[in-house]
Scaffold this motif. Structure first.
Motif, PDB file in Angstrom:
ATOM      1  N   LYS A  56      43.131 -23.871  26.431  1.00 48.55           N
ATOM      2  CA  LYS A  56      43.024 -23.835  25.183  1.00 48.55           C
ATOM      3  C   LYS A  56      43.824 -24.224  24.375  1.00 48.55           C
ATOM      4  O   LYS A  56      43.143 -26.028  23.706  1.00 48.55           O
ATOM      5  CB  LYS A  56      42.219 -22.585  24.424  1.00 48.55           C
ATOM      6  N   SER A  57      45.377 -24.664  24.000  1.00 46.74           N
ATOM      7  CA  SER A  57      45.833 -25.361  22.845  1.00 46.74           C
ATOM      8  C   SER A  57      45.862 -26.184  23.859  1.00 46.74           C
ATOM      9  O   SER A  57      46.683 -27.915  22.605  1.00 46.74           O
ATOM     10  CB  SER A  57      46.886 -24.360  22.515  1.00 46.74           C
ATOM     11  N   THR A  58      45.973 -26.994  24.621  1.00 50.54           N
ATOM     12  CA  THR A  58      46.322 -28.039  25.728  1.00 50.54           C
ATOM     13  C   THR A  58      44.935 -29.513  25.025  1.00 50.54           C
ATOM     14  O   THR A  58      45.254 -29.854  24.723  1.00 50.54           O
ATOM     15  CB  THR A  58      46.357 -27.398  27.138  1.00 50.54           C
ATOM     16  N   ALA A 177      41.202 -25.996  14.646  1.00 47.66           N
ATOM     17  CA  ALA A 177      42.347 -24.722  14.270  1.00 47.66           C
ATOM     18  C   ALA A 177      42.444 -23.868  15.643  1.00 47.66           C
ATOM     19  O   ALA A 177      41.282 -24.080  16.769  1.00 47.66           O
ATOM     20  CB  ALA A 177      41.215 -23.657  13.479  1.00 47.66           C
ATOM     21  N   ASP A 178      43.896 -23.615  16.073  1.00 53.96           N
ATOM     22  CA  ASP A 178      44.702 -23.122  16.837  1.00 53.96           C
ATOM     23  C   ASP A 178      44.319 -21.624  16.163  1.00 53.96           C
ATOM     24  O   ASP A 178      46.234 -21.317  16.017  1.00 53.96           O
ATOM     25  CB  ASP A 178      45.434 -23.899  17.263  1.00 53.96           C
ATOM     26  N   GLU A 179      43.834 -20.907  17.245  1.00 54.90           N
ATOM     27  CA  GLU A 179      43.961 -19.455  16.421  1.00 54.90           C
ATOM     28  C   GLU A 179      44.141 -19.000  15.261  1.00 54.90           C
ATOM     29  O   GLU A 179      45.437 -18.767  15.500  1.00 54.90           O
ATOM     30  CB  GLU A 179      45.437 -18.804  17.757  1.00 54.90           C
ATOM     31  N   PRO A 180      43.539 -19.375  14.474  1.00 50.94           N
ATOM     32  CA  PRO A 180      43.624 -19.849  12.916  1.00 50.94           C
ATOM     33  C   PRO A 180      43.762 -18.045  12.296  1.00 50.94           C
ATOM     34  O   PRO A 180      44.556 -17.738  11.285  1.00 50.94           O
ATOM     35  CB  PRO A 180      42.498 -20.126  12.055  1.00 50.94           C
TER      36      PRO A 180
HETATM   37 MG   LIG Z   1      47.321 -22.087  22.705  1.00 55.18          MG
END
Ligand SMILES: [Mg+2]
Ligand SMILES: Nc1ncnc2c1ncn2[C@@H]1O[C@H](COP(=O)(O)OP(=O)(O)OP(=O)(O)O)[C@@H](O)[C@H]1O
Lengths: 252, 212
Positions: A56-58, A177-180
């Motif tokens: 996901k973050s990638t 948004a990355d895991e806000p």
């Molecule tokens: Mg992540």
């Protein structure tokens, strides 16, 4: 496909074409993304869900122009961002995209107000205009009375609100948004989700959020499920109800 | 297809800026918030420049006294050659110390740098911020060092000779004081060049991943 793109400029806020990302680690290469194709329309609220390590973050970094894919292409407003030079990329990050992170990432030495003005200063606004606008944005996210506080003097939820205000600074078309809500408790997380939803509705900002947070499902227009670096399935919210109960790995 | 792409790219501009006044404000704030740490970083500069300024001022004190009374000083000149060696070495040590301190500071602020880049900072914004920070520390540190060295040299002169304050060539002495401040500022910036460039080159995604 080409005709669609010509006919409706900017229908898609984000498009990825067979995006592959490999990380070299010593002799091994780790394939974190294995060919991702997604199309996200302007004004959509998208959640990217998937287990830890699924990429996901990638993907977030690829879409946000923070890192370059090994193969494939990313289009923001139908422009291939691999063709941009450093100045254009900086402009894109500054004006087109607003970022929100799990760890808030406010600049610790600056007050809430100064944090929000920074992207506007970069964009060439005068300090006074930037401060006025930042004060307005902080009021919008419900922090009008805390603008002179440093991040460490604010709670996690408040810091994330500042980050939301900062993300809105230059009226971006897209908020990533990355895991806000990853570092927030249930209630505060909910407030942030509602805030994002409101911004999405009122300002028409496209929101793309990587998350583990099932509360996000209720507000998303579509959910992109990622597993093992690949798109597992893409669901609209109305197709969803049955699934939610049977999710694996539900967290507290 | 190509012209289509060119047209779309026209929507993407390249104007991103960081005005000097803002850069100074940000750098100053970074120093203030880490005040004691900045003092430790500056300690090296203070000592090195104090030494430099002491030797230079002592030279002027001797020359002043000599001009007033020809028989007063005999052994001052030969001592000075070794002193300049020591000064060179102390300045070198000081530059290495600054580089080291700045490298640590960069590592400590990975996340902050990454965040700035996500907000649209260009590589050279980051470089500029670190260089300004180094320059401010360098100038303030050398100013303190120069004053300490100057005062010490004058006091030491007064214990040896009479009428030092009267015979001192003030203009020249103050000029060398200014020179040593400039030397300190320049060396401090030089020491920060490598760390600042390293910070500037950091890809934002890597910077955000680093857990600190
Ligand atoms: Mg992540
Ligand atoms: N810079 C990197 N170098 C090496 N491997 C990496 C790097 N970044 C990510 N990875 C690997 O890529 C895979 C996907 O990581 P990613 O951070 O995208 O997962 P994620 O879905 O965001 O997980 P989480 O939900 O825990 O945040 C993981 O196996 C991770 O170890």
């Amino acid at each position: 496909m080409a005709e669609v793109a010509t006919g409706l400029a900017h229908e898609y806020a984000v498009k990825t074409l067979n995006v592959v990302k490999e990380y070299e680690m010593g002799k091994q290469t780790l394939r974190a993304l294995k060919g991702i194709d997604v199309e996200i329309r302007s004004g959509e609220y998208i959640s990217i869900m998937g287990p830890s390590g699924s990429g996901k973050s990638t993907l977030f970094n690829m879409i946000g122009g923070l890192d370059k894919p090994t193969e494939g292409k990313v289009y923001i407003d139908e422009v291939d961002i691999s063709g941009l030079d450093a100045y254009e990329l900086a402009w894109l990050r500054c004006r087109k995209i607003g970022y929100i992170f799990q760890t808030f990432n406010l600049i610790p030495v600056m007050t809430a107000l100064e944090n929000c003005t920074l992207p506007m200063i970069f964009a060439g606004m005068t300090t006074q205009d930037a401060m006025d606008k930042a004060a307005g944005l902080l009021a919008l996210v419900g922090l009008g009375d805390r603008i002179r506080h440093k991040p460490l003097e604010l709670s996690g939820g408040q810091q994330q609100r500042v980050a939301c205000a900062r993300a809105l600074a230059n009226d971006p078309a897209i908020i990533l948004a990355d895991e806000p809500t990853g570092n927030l408790d249930l209630k505060t997380g909910k407030e942030i989700i509602e805030l994002l939803r409101r911004l999405n509705k009122e300002k028409g900002v496209t929101i793309i959020s990587a998350t583990h947070d099932l509360k996000m499902l209720d507000v998303s227009d579509r959910i992109i499920w990622i597993r093992d670096g690949m798109v597992d399935k893409i669901e609209r919210r109305d197709e969803l109800d049955i699934e939610v109960g049977t999710l694996e790995g539900e967290e507290a | 297809m190509l012209s289509q792409d060119a047209k779309k790219r026209a929507g993407i501009k390249r104007q991103i800026r960081l005005p000097n006044s803002e850069a100074f404000k940000i750098a100053l704030r970074s120093i203030k918030i880490r005040f004691w740490r900045s003092i430790v970083t500056m300690a090296g500069i203070i000592l090195a420049i104090a030494f430099l300024s002491y030797v230079m001022t002592a030279g002027w004190v001797e020359r002043g006294v000599q001009a007033a009374d020809e028989t007063a000083v005999r052994d001052g000149v030969q001592a000075r050659a070794t002193q300049f060696w020591l000064i060179g070495i102390s300045l070198l040590v000081c530059v290495v110390g600054i580089t080291n301190a700045m490298l640590m500071s960069v590592t400590e602020r990975y996340r902050e740098i990454g965040t700035m880049k996500c907000l649209g900072a260009l590589d050279w914004f980051v470089v500029k911020l670190f260089l300004i920070e180094a320059m401010l520390q360098g100038v303030v540190g050398s100013l303190a060092g120069a004053c300490i060295g100057f005062t010490a040299a004058v006091l030491a002169g007064m214990t040896q000779y009479d009428g030092v304050l009267g015979s001192l060539p003030w203009g020249a002495a103050l000029l060398s004081l200014t020179a040593s401040v400039a030397v300190g500022g320049v060396l401090s910036v030089l020491g920060a060049v490598y760390p600042a460039r390293r910070a500037g080159k950091m890809p934002p995604a890597d910077a955000m991943r680093t857990e600190i």
